[in-house]
Design an enzyme around this catalytic site. Structure first.
Site, PDB file in Angstrom:
ATOM      1  N   LYS A  13       0.834  -1.217   0.000  1.00 24.95           N
ATOM      2  CA  LYS A  13       0.000   0.000   0.000  1.00 24.95           C
ATOM      3  C   LYS A  13       0.868   1.266   0.000  1.00 24.95           C
ATOM      4  O   LYS A  13       0.656   2.171  -0.795  1.00 24.95           O
ATOM      5  CB  LYS A  13      -0.934   0.032   1.232  1.00 24.95           C
ATOM      6  CG  LYS A  13      -1.858  -1.182   1.339  1.00 24.95           C
ATOM      7  CD  LYS A  13      -2.800  -1.068   2.525  1.00 24.95           C
ATOM      8  CE  LYS A  13      -2.117  -1.096   3.892  1.00 24.95           C
ATOM      9  NZ  LYS A  13      -1.405  -2.344   4.201  1.00 24.95           N
ATOM     10  N   ARG A  88     -10.127   0.773   8.130  1.00 21.17           N
ATOM     11  CA  ARG A  88      -9.723  -0.598   8.460  1.00 21.17           C
ATOM     12  C   ARG A  88     -10.803  -1.351   9.222  1.00 21.17           C
ATOM     13  O   ARG A  88     -10.632  -2.528   9.513  1.00 21.17           O
ATOM     14  CB  ARG A  88      -8.514  -0.523   9.389  1.00 21.17           C
ATOM     15  CG  ARG A  88      -7.198  -0.902   8.787  1.00 21.17           C
ATOM     16  CD  ARG A  88      -6.161  -0.490   9.813  1.00 21.17           C
ATOM     17  NE  ARG A  88      -4.991  -1.286   9.778  1.00 21.17           N
ATOM     18  CZ  ARG A  88      -3.857  -0.901   9.210  1.00 21.17           C
ATOM     19  NH1 ARG A  88      -3.763   0.244   8.596  1.00 21.17           N
ATOM     20  NH2 ARG A  88      -2.801  -1.679   9.265  1.00 21.17           N
ATOM     21  N   ARG A 127      11.577  -5.721   5.087  1.00 24.56           N
ATOM     22  CA  ARG A 127      11.410  -4.281   4.858  1.00 24.56           C
ATOM     23  C   ARG A 127      12.386  -3.444   5.674  1.00 24.56           C
ATOM     24  O   ARG A 127      12.613  -3.674   6.853  1.00 24.56           O
ATOM     25  CB  ARG A 127       9.987  -3.852   5.206  1.00 24.56           C
ATOM     26  CG  ARG A 127       9.822  -2.326   5.195  1.00 24.56           C
ATOM     27  CD  ARG A 127       8.398  -1.869   5.270  1.00 24.56           C
ATOM     28  NE  ARG A 127       7.645  -2.545   6.294  1.00 24.56           N
ATOM     29  CZ  ARG A 127       6.324  -2.592   6.327  1.00 24.56           C
ATOM     30  NH1 ARG A 127       5.625  -2.016   5.380  1.00 24.56           N
ATOM     31  NH2 ARG A 127       5.714  -3.224   7.285  1.00 24.56           N
ATOM     32  N   ARG A 160      10.944  -1.378  11.284  1.00 21.59           N
ATOM     33  CA  ARG A 160       9.831  -0.964  12.137  1.00 21.59           C
ATOM     34  C   ARG A 160       9.684  -1.921  13.313  1.00 21.59           C
ATOM     35  O   ARG A 160       9.863  -3.117  13.174  1.00 21.59           O
ATOM     36  CB  ARG A 160       8.528  -0.950  11.318  1.00 21.59           C
ATOM     37  CG  ARG A 160       8.296   0.359  10.616  1.00 21.59           C
ATOM     38  CD  ARG A 160       7.160   0.352   9.632  1.00 21.59           C
ATOM     39  NE  ARG A 160       5.951  -0.344  10.054  1.00 21.59           N
ATOM     40  CZ  ARG A 160       4.855  -0.440   9.294  1.00 21.59           C
ATOM     41  NH1 ARG A 160       4.830   0.122   8.092  1.00 21.59           N
ATOM     42  NH2 ARG A 160       3.797  -1.076   9.714  1.00 21.59           N
ATOM     43  N   ARG A 171      -0.751  -8.853  13.335  1.00 18.11           N
ATOM     44  CA  ARG A 171      -1.335  -7.844  12.430  1.00 18.11           C
ATOM     45  C   ARG A 171      -2.146  -8.522  11.327  1.00 18.11           C
ATOM     46  O   ARG A 171      -3.213  -8.044  10.944  1.00 18.11           O
ATOM     47  CB  ARG A 171      -0.224  -6.999  11.809  1.00 18.11           C
ATOM     48  CG  ARG A 171       0.341  -5.975  12.789  1.00 18.11           C
ATOM     49  CD  ARG A 171       1.732  -5.512  12.393  1.00 18.11           C
ATOM     50  NE  ARG A 171       1.820  -4.906  11.095  1.00 18.11           N
ATOM     51  CZ  ARG A 171       2.947  -4.830  10.380  1.00 18.11           C
ATOM     52  NH1 ARG A 171       4.081  -5.310  10.868  1.00 18.11           N
ATOM     53  NH2 ARG A 171       2.943  -4.256   9.205  1.00 18.11           N
TER      54      ARG A 171
END
Ligand code: AP5
Ligand code: MG
Length: 219
Positions: A13, A88, A127, A160, A171
Site C-alpha cells: 500500500k 480498516r 522491509r 519498524r 497484524r
C-alpha cells in the site's frame, strides 16, 4: 477524486501510494505514517498509538477517525486523497462515508492489492524504512545500494518495531478479522477493483493507473 488502497500488512500500500501520488497529483494520507510521525514528535497521540502498534493491534476507532478527519480537512487534500491504511474497520468506513458526503467529495475507487500470505510475511521481514524520507527497501527484493543507508536522501534505514514475525502474524490476524469484511462492502458499492499485488512494483503501479484512467469495469 479520492481513492482507497486496501490490502494486508506488507501488500504494498505504502509503496504504491507513493508512486500513485507522483503520477496522479493526489495526496498520500497514511494512517500508520501519521502515527509514526506523531511518535517521532513525542506527542500524546504518538505515545498512545505506539502502545497498540507495538502489539499489532488496531488503535481505537475514535482516535484514528479524528486524526484522519483533521488531515483531510487541510487545504492540500482538497485536490484528492489516496487513503493508505484507512479505513480498516466497518466503523471507520461509516465515519469516512459520512464525511466524504458532507464535503461533497468523490470516492472513485477502492483498489484492493491481493498478495498471498507467505509473500506478505517475507516482505514484512525484509522491509527497511528510511528514518528521514520514509522510502522503503527490501533486503530480499531490492536492497539499498549501501547497507542501512537510503539511496534517495542518505538517511538511516531502520526496521519498524512491528515488523518482527510475532507482531506481523498478529497484524495479519487482525487484518483478516476486522479489515477483510470491507472488501465485500466496497464490492457491493461497486467501487472495488482487484489488483494483482504479486507483480513487480512498477507493473502494479501501471495496473493501478490503468484502472484509474480507464474507469474500468467492476471487480
Ligand atoms: P500501517 O503502517 O498502515 O501498516 P500495515 O497496514 O500493517 O501495512 P504495512 O505498512 O506493513 O504494509 P504496506 O502495505 O504499506 O506495504 P509496503 O508498501 O511497505 O499500520 C501500522 C499500525 O498502525 C497498525 O498495526 C495499527 O496498530 C495502526 N493503525 C494504522 N492505521 C490504522 C487504522 N486505520 N485503524 C487502527 N489502527 C491503525 O511494502 C512492504 C515491503 O514489501 C517493503 O519492503 C516493500 O519495499 C516491499 N514491496 C512492496 N511491493 C512489492 C512488490 N510488488 N514486489 C516486491 N516487494 C514489494
Ligand atoms: Mg504501509
Amino acid at each position: 477524486m479520492d481513492v482507497i488502497l486496501l490490502g494486508a500488512p506488507g501488500a504494498g500500500k505504502g509503496t504504491q501510494a507513493k508512486a500513485l501520488e507522483e503520477h496522479s497529483g493526489l495526496v498520500h494520507v497514511a494512517s500508520g505514517d501519521l502515527f509514526r510521525s506523531a511518535l517521532r514528535q513525542g506527542t500524546e497521540l504518538g505515545m498512545l498509538a505506539k502502545s497498540y502498534m507495538d502489539r499489532g493491534e488496531l488503535v481505537p476507532d475514535g482516535v484514528v477517525i479524528r486524526m484522519i478527519m483533521e488531515r483531510i480537512a487541510q487545504a492540500d487534500c482538497h485536490r484528492g486523497v489516496i487513503f493508505d491504511g484507512f479505513p480498516r474497520t466497518i466503523d471507520q468506513v461509516a465515519a469516512l462515508t459520512v464525511e466524504l458526503e458532507r464535503q461533497g467529495r468523490d470516492l472513485r475507487y477502492v483498489l484492493f492489492l491481493k498478495v498471498p500470505e507467505e509473500m506478505l510475511l517475507r516482505r514484512i521481514a525484509g522491509r527497511e524504512t528510511c528514518k528521514t524520507c520514509g522510502s522503503t527497501y527490501n533486503v530480499y527484493y531490492f536492497p539499498s545500494k549501501r547497507p542501512d543507508v537510503c539511496d534517495e536522501c542518505g538517511g538511516r534505514l531502520y526496521q519498524r518495531n512491528d515488523d518482527n514475525m510475532e507482531t506481523a502474524q498478529r497484524r495479519l490476524g487482525v487484518y483478516f478479522a476486522q479489515t477483510l469484511p470491507l472488501i465485500d462492502h466496497y464490492r457491493t458499492q461497486g467501487l472495488l477493483r482487484e489488483i494483482d499485488g504479486q507483480r513487480e512494483i512498477t507493473q502494479v503501479t501501471q495496473d493501478m493507473l490503468h484502472v484509474m484512467e480507464s474507469n474500468g469495469s467492476h471487480a
